[in-house]
Scaffold this motif. Structure first.
Motif, short mmCIF file in Angstrom:
data_model
loop_
_atom_site.label_atom_id
_atom_site.label_comp_id
_atom_site.label_asym_id
_atom_site.label_seq_id
_atom_site.Cartn_x
_atom_site.Cartn_y
_atom_site.Cartn_z
N VAL A 65 7.44 -23.15 47.85
CA VAL A 65 8.35 -22.06 47.50
C VAL A 65 8.67 -22.13 46.01
O VAL A 65 9.09 -23.16 45.50
N VAL A 66 8.45 -21.03 45.33
CA VAL A 66 8.75 -20.92 43.90
C VAL A 66 10.12 -20.29 43.71
O VAL A 66 10.92 -20.74 42.89
N ALA A 67 10.42 -19.24 44.47
CA ALA A 67 11.70 -18.55 44.36
C ALA A 67 12.02 -17.85 45.67
O ALA A 67 11.12 -17.47 46.42
N ILE A 68 13.33 -17.68 45.93
CA ILE A 68 13.81 -17.01 47.13
C ILE A 68 14.82 -15.95 46.71
O ILE A 68 15.70 -16.21 45.90
N ARG A 69 14.69 -14.76 47.30
CA ARG A 69 15.64 -13.68 47.02
C ARG A 69 16.04 -13.04 48.34
O ARG A 69 15.19 -12.49 49.05
N GLU A 85 0.05 -10.86 46.58
CA GLU A 85 -0.68 -12.13 46.60
C GLU A 85 0.22 -13.35 46.53
O GLU A 85 -0.19 -14.44 46.93
N ILE A 86 1.44 -13.22 46.02
CA ILE A 86 2.30 -14.39 45.85
C ILE A 86 3.66 -14.26 46.54
O ILE A 86 4.47 -15.17 46.48
N GLY A 112 17.45 -25.26 53.27
CA GLY A 112 16.24 -26.05 53.17
C GLY A 112 15.16 -25.69 54.18
O GLY A 112 14.03 -26.16 54.09
N GLN A 113 15.50 -24.86 55.14
CA GLN A 113 14.57 -24.52 56.21
C GLN A 113 13.34 -23.79 55.70
O GLN A 113 12.22 -24.09 56.11
N LEU A 114 13.52 -22.81 54.83
CA LEU A 114 12.38 -22.02 54.37
C LEU A 114 11.37 -22.90 53.64
O LEU A 114 10.16 -22.78 53.86
N ARG A 115 11.83 -23.78 52.78
CA ARG A 115 10.92 -24.68 52.07
C ARG A 115 10.12 -25.53 53.05
O ARG A 115 8.92 -25.70 52.90
N VAL A 157 10.10 -14.25 49.50
CA VAL A 157 9.83 -15.62 49.08
C VAL A 157 8.56 -15.63 48.23
O VAL A 157 7.51 -15.21 48.68
N GLU A 158 8.71 -16.09 46.99
CA GLU A 158 7.56 -16.25 46.11
C GLU A 158 7.00 -17.64 46.35
O GLU A 158 7.74 -18.63 46.36
#
Length: 172
Positions: free
Chosen positions: A136-140, A110-111, A123-126, A75-76
């Protein structure tokens, strides 16, 4: 950057995108690609590992035991993490009015954080990261159970005995 809108399974698993390292020995047939359902949903804004298939044992394992299946994501994030934020992420927060089980979270750089969780909901991670001051900027997604993306080139796929791999990973 977030991934574009999801494409159909047939577009994702076309002939030219088969992994060069695929050693399953399955002869690729066009009928293999019609009506492949996703066995483990992925957030619409996320990218990464997707499991498609029709194998009943794999489907039951991944859907019936979904809350027990660990998924790992990178997660960025942006923002400043709250004091004891990493500790709070690791030891369980609240989502949807219920306490969540502890998970495994560590900084990659760092990010980016590596986040392993069971029973993740859309939506849980956000929401979790917002609780500790991060956006959250991006998820992979990089792993489901014991099955990881490893070193496959982006956009490629292998044939995989899904049920066998996921079932074997559960037995211990």
């Amino acid at each position: 950057p977030l991934s574009p809108a999801p494409r159909s399974a047939a577009a994702l698993v076309g002939g030219g995108s088969q992994s060069p390292g695929d050693r399953a020995g399955v002869h690729r047939l066009q009928r293999h690609f019609g009506g492949l359902p996703p066995l483990v949903p992925i957030e619409t804004e996320a990218r990464g590992m997707v499991v498609l298939g029709r194998d009943g044992r794999g489907w039951r394992r991944l859907t019936g035991d979904g809350d027990g299946i660990e998924q790992c994501r990178v997660v960025e994030v942006s923002g400043e993490i709250a004091t004891y934020g990493l500790h709070r992420l690791n030891h369980g927060l609240h989502y949807g009015g219920r306490a969540l089980a502890p998970c495994k979270v560590s900084w990659q750089n760092e990010i980016r954080l590596r986040f392993a969780i069971k029973g993740a909901q859309g939506g849980q991670l956000r929401a979790l990261f917002a609780q500790v001051g991060l956006a959250v900027v991006a998820i992979r997604r990089i792993r489901i159970c014991k099955l990881a993306l490893a070193k496959m080139p982006a956009g490629t796929w292998p044939y995989l005995p899904v049920a066998e791999r996921f079932l074997r990973a559960r037995r211990r």
